[in-house]
Scaffold this active site. Structure first.
Site, PDB file in Angstrom:
ATOM      1  N   CYS A  29      36.446 -17.295 -23.617  1.00  0.00           N
ATOM      2  CA  CYS A  29      37.184 -18.333 -22.883  1.00  0.00           C
ATOM      3  C   CYS A  29      37.646 -17.827 -21.505  1.00  0.00           C
ATOM      4  O   CYS A  29      38.460 -16.909 -21.430  1.00  0.00           O
ATOM      5  CB  CYS A  29      38.368 -18.762 -23.752  1.00  0.00           C
ATOM      6  SG  CYS A  29      39.663 -19.664 -22.895  1.00  0.00           S
ATOM      7  N   CYS A  32      41.384 -18.095 -20.781  1.00  0.00           N
ATOM      8  CA  CYS A  32      42.088 -17.115 -21.631  1.00  0.00           C
ATOM      9  C   CYS A  32      42.091 -15.747 -20.945  1.00  0.00           C
ATOM     10  O   CYS A  32      43.089 -15.027 -20.984  1.00  0.00           O
ATOM     11  CB  CYS A  32      41.412 -16.988 -22.999  1.00  0.00           C
ATOM     12  SG  CYS A  32      41.395 -18.515 -23.953  1.00  0.00           S
TER      13      CYS A  32
END
Length: 104
Positions: A29, A32
């Site tokens: 991600c 993230c």
């Protein structure tokens, strides 16, 4: 203060006491990866107020499912084991400080 990494097995214990900011994330991600250094910088600033715990949603699907995590990063604030607030997506450090302090 170090950031903890929780698993399905340890999660309930990791959020049981005090204020805990949980970062639901995954290795693939992009946002993230962007928020990770922000959390590292935030940890010493909120020491004594809250802990930070990271949960990899790919490795801990039971916990992610239990809390309805559909998008990541999702940051969830728990107080003594109870979910009190939730925010989805990348957040700048100032927003995270305010997020923690309004629930402290």
């Amino acid at each position: 203060m170090a950031i903890k990494h929780a698993s399905d097995a340890s999660f309930k214990e990791d959020i049981a006491e005090g204020l805990v900011l949980v970062d639901f994330w995954a290795t693939w991600c992009g946002p993230c990866k962007m928020i990770a250094p922000v959390l590292e910088e935030l940890a010493p600033e909120i020491e004594g107020k809250a802990e930070i715990v990271k949960v990899d949603v790919d490795q801990n699907q039971q916990t992610a499912s239990e809390y309805g995590i559909m998008s990541i990063p999702t940051l969830v604030l728990f107080k003594d084991g109870e979910l009190v607030d939730k925010v989805v997506g990348y957040q700048p450090k100032e927003a995270l400080v305010a997020f923690v302090e309004k629930n402290a």
